[in-house]
Design an enzyme around this catalytic site. Structure first.
Site, PDB file in Angstrom:
ATOM      1  N   ASP A   1       0.835  -1.208   0.000  1.00 45.32           N
ATOM      2  CA  ASP A   1       0.000   0.000   0.000  1.00 45.32           C
ATOM      3  C   ASP A   1       0.869   1.259   0.000  1.00 45.32           C
ATOM      4  OD1 ASP A   1      -2.058   1.754   0.259  1.00 45.32           O
ATOM      5  OD2 ASP A   1      -2.883   0.898   2.102  1.00 45.32           O
TER       6      ASP A   1
ATOM      7  N   ASP B   1     -10.438   4.341  -1.758  1.00 47.44           N
ATOM      8  CA  ASP B   1     -11.152   3.395  -0.898  1.00 47.44           C
ATOM      9  C   ASP B   1     -12.663   3.476  -1.089  1.00 47.44           C
ATOM     10  OD1 ASP B   1      -8.610   3.072  -0.031  1.00 47.44           O
ATOM     11  OD2 ASP B   1      -9.015   3.454   2.086  1.00 47.44           O
TER      12      ASP B   1
HETATM   13  C1  GLA Z   1      -5.443   2.547   2.548  1.00 45.45           C
HETATM   14  C2  GLA Z   1      -5.921   1.387   1.710  1.00 45.45           C
HETATM   15  C3  GLA Z   1      -6.976   0.603   2.478  1.00 45.45           C
HETATM   16  C4  GLA Z   1      -6.409   0.135   3.805  1.00 45.45           C
HETATM   17  C5  GLA Z   1      -5.868   1.306   4.591  1.00 45.45           C
HETATM   18  C6  GLA Z   1      -5.113   0.845   5.825  1.00 45.45           C
HETATM   19  O1  GLA Z   1      -6.447   3.491   2.764  1.00 45.45           O
HETATM   20  O2  GLA Z   1      -6.441   1.831   0.483  1.00 45.45           O
HETATM   21  O3  GLA Z   1      -7.420  -0.492   1.722  1.00 45.45           O
HETATM   22  O4  GLA Z   1      -5.410  -0.823   3.560  1.00 45.45           O
HETATM   23  O5  GLA Z   1      -4.970   2.079   3.803  1.00 45.45           O
HETATM   24  O6  GLA Z   1      -4.538   1.895   6.531  1.00 45.45           O
END
Ligand code: GLA
Length: 654
Positions: free
Chosen positions: A399, A462
């Protein structure tokens, strides 16, 4: 025609009425995005004024709105002048639409603040129900003051009444599986030479069940009680083993051809599993993960092909955090990353997950901190990957997060760099680790995600960023995937984020049932299956109610996702709120999703030429698992608000 002034009547209109003004109806049951309908006034109580013209009568509303009127087949016409009220000073944009018994009979183009009023004059003879709809024209509802000026029905002697929008029932469409064995899940499995193989044969039916595999390569074994296949094919030779999976119980037997593809590629079908993020956030623990593995088996999800149990962020230490159990040294004296105190023994945890025939996923960031501020992998990439492999993980979500501070700029080269590095490192491990690229779609990641070793890549931000906005986000993201289909295929998939079903985090320290309505939940799963998206539930897997389970365990629906051809659906038609998406299946049939994104029931049609076929075709309703007949040239169905129908159109002509 006589114009009769109707005395004030609440709710209905009496016999003998010729002209019934919209504002004479009881509009308490009308629905709109902001405020309440105003009689003879704009939504904020000013005189009705559109495009410089003032109107004495009408109803001021606000997008998105619906007024559902019961006409009982007695009405002749509806007339109005519609537009955005001048009080917005040129702001706001909407679309007006009339739907009569499920058929659209009128629609404006996008109408903006300042535009002249548009005349509506539609014939309604024989119509039972008319929906007056105002949509936000796809750009949010700010300033969408929508006026129905001089709106009136020309009607016979019957009653006209505004009705409530139909309630959405949580109807379980998925039939319960029979007691006889039925083998489900993918039909092929990719593994690299020398990597451990782990696959639990997904099968429904009464237990005890006995499993066998005919033609299993000699390096592999199957546990006859659990159906878990393990072992390691050492030979470097790239080869496909066609085996026969067999499941038998006291009621019967099922068998299915299955390919073990030994070669370079893994994730030959979209990975299916569960991820901790949207329900446990920073509360994830070893117990939570073990309970998730238990639940994947006990709920039956594993019998339908769900396999990965993945920890998201917050398993490591942070320098500071509201939860002291997650604060501690980030790395040991050798520089090895340290799990926080909620994860006493990572290896024991993955062994537990593996013992159930399931696989384990982990998370880190190429930056020095994860998105939630925990220890990331920057400068320790090879060391961390080795550790994840030693611990026994099978998937890595990587990520971007704080890597923004490291990347020189937003060039494609800089965007690729950390993923290419991790992609190379993962290939050197002694086990297969799927790489889930997570950088929210930057730099058109779909165009290069596979090249840097990604098995899937998030295409957007997200989905569940804001609890209340999930329905809107699901529609925007899900239907926004069109055009990305050419980048997906066996081994590399577009990932529009997790399935937000069941209990999920409300971001206020608790959990709540998904804000998606029942129809929206069917749309969510249908679309994700058509899109060949990784299917990761991120709701509470230990608290699945029958409705949510039904959404996740329909094998005919899941087979669309897991089809070996690995095509991603594309949109084949769009008509306002109505869309049709289709994907080709390995057997030559088409999986077709019909969608109604609008707020009232409407007919949606798929024309055979749009999906490359013609003639008379057998059509099967996949959610209900039943054939619904043979159809020539097209298929149509009336779909409720935000509803869907998923069909399979078979290639053979009957
Ligand atoms: C980002 C990712 C999410 C999750 C969060 C965790 O926002 O896109 O899917 O993994 O980080 O902190």
């Amino acid at each position: 025609m006589r114009a009769i002034i109707i005395p004030l009547i609440i709710g209905t209109v009496c016999l003998g009425a010729d002209f019934v003004k919209l504002e004479r109806l009881n509009l308490n049951k009308a629905r709109q995005g902001w405020g309440a309908p105003q009689l003879g006034r704009s939504v904020i109580g000013r005189p009705l004024r559109v495009g410089g013209e003032e109107f004495k009568s009408g109803v001021g509303t606000h997008a998105s709105g619906v007024i559902l009127v019961e006409l009982n087949g007695e009405c002749e016409r509806f007339r109005a002048k519609v537009g955005v009220d001048d009080e917005t000073d040129g702001k706001g944009s909407v679309r007006f639409k009339l739907v009569a018994d499920g058929r659209r009979v009128f629609q404006t183009d996008v109408v903006c603040g300042g535009d002249k009023p548009v005349t509506v004059d539609v014939d309604l003879q024989g119509v039972e129900r008319l929906a007056l709809v105002v949509s936000d024209a796809g750009d949010g509802m700010a300033y969408d003051h929508a006026d129905w000026c001089e709106a009136e029905f020309i009607t016979g002697p019957g009653l006209i009444e505004v009705r409530d929008l139909p309630r959405e029932e949580r109807e379980i469409l998925t039939p319960s599986p029979p007691g006889e064995p039925r083998i489900n899940g993918p039909r092929l499995y990719g593994v690299r030479p020398g990597s451990p193989l782990l696959f639990k044969i997904p099968a429904t039916g009464e237990r005890p069940m006995e499993f066998a595999v005919r033609g299993l390569p000699e390096d592999l074994v199957v546990d006859t009680d659990t159906g878990i296949i393990t072992g390691c094919i050492e030979s470097d030779e790239h080869k496909t083993y066609k085996v026969e999976l067999i499941a038998e119980n006291r009621l019967g037997r099922d068998s299915r051809e299955f390919s073990i593809v030994v070669g370079d590629r893994i994730a030959l079908t979209p990975p299916m599993g569960w991820n901790s993020w949207y329900v446990h956030e920073h509360r994830v623990t070893d117990e939570v993960m073990r309970a998730a593995a238990d639940a994947m088996v006990n709920s039956g999800l594993a019998d339908h092909g769900f396999q990965y149990v993945s920890i998201d962020d917050c398993w490591m230490n942070a320098e500071a955090h509201s939860d002291p159990s997650r604060v501690g040294p980030l790395r040991d004296e050798n520089g090895d990353i340290l799990p926080n105190s909620n994860f006493p023994d990572m290896k024991a945890m993955t062994e537990y997950i593996h013992s159930k025939g399931l696989k384990a996923g982990i998370y880190t960031s190429p930056g020095s901190r994860t998105c939630a501020g925990f220890c990331g992998s920057y400068g320790h990439e090879a060391q961390d990957a080795k550790r994840f492999a030693d611990w026994g993980f099978d998937l890595l979500k990587y990520d971007w997060c704080s890597y923004t501070r490291i990347a020189k700029d937003n060039s494609r080269e800089e965007l690729k760099k950390p993923y290419a590095l991790m992609g190379r490192i993962l290939r050197k491990q002694d086990r297969d680790i799927l790489l889930n690229i997570c950088q929210y779609g930057m730099g058109k990641v779909w165009e290069w995600g596979a090249e840097v070793g990604g098995n899937s890549w998030r295409t957007t931000g997200d989905l569940g960023w804001s609890f209340e906005d999930i329905p809107q986000a699901m529609f925007r993201i899900g239907f926004g995937q069109n055009g990305l289909e050419k980048w997906a295929g066996p081994g590399h998939w577009n990932d529009p984020d997790y399935l937000l079903l069941g209990y999920i985090s409300n971001w206020r320290g608790g959990t709540a049932m998904t804000p998606l309505s029942p129809n929206e939940q069917y749309t969510h799963v249908t679309l994700w299956c058509l899109l060949s998206a990784p299917l990761f539930l991120s709701g509470d897997i230990t608290r699945l109610d029958p409705f949510t389970l039904g959404l996740l365990t329909n094998d005919e629906v899941l087979a669309v996702n897991q089809d070996p051809l690995g095509r991603q659906a594309r949109r084949v038609s769009k008509d306002g709120d109505l869309e049709v998406w289709a994907k080709e299946m390995e057997d030559g049939s088409r999986a077709v999703g019909l969608f109604n994104r609008g707020p009232v029931a409407e007919y949606v049609t798929v024309h055979w030429p749009d999906i490359g076929i013609n003639g008379v075709r057998r059509v099967r309703d996949l959610w209900r698992c039943e054939d619904i007949g043979e159809f020539e040239g097209k298929f149509e169905a009336v779909l409720p608000r935000h509803g869907t129908k998923l069909i399979r159109v078979f290639d053979e002509k009957k």
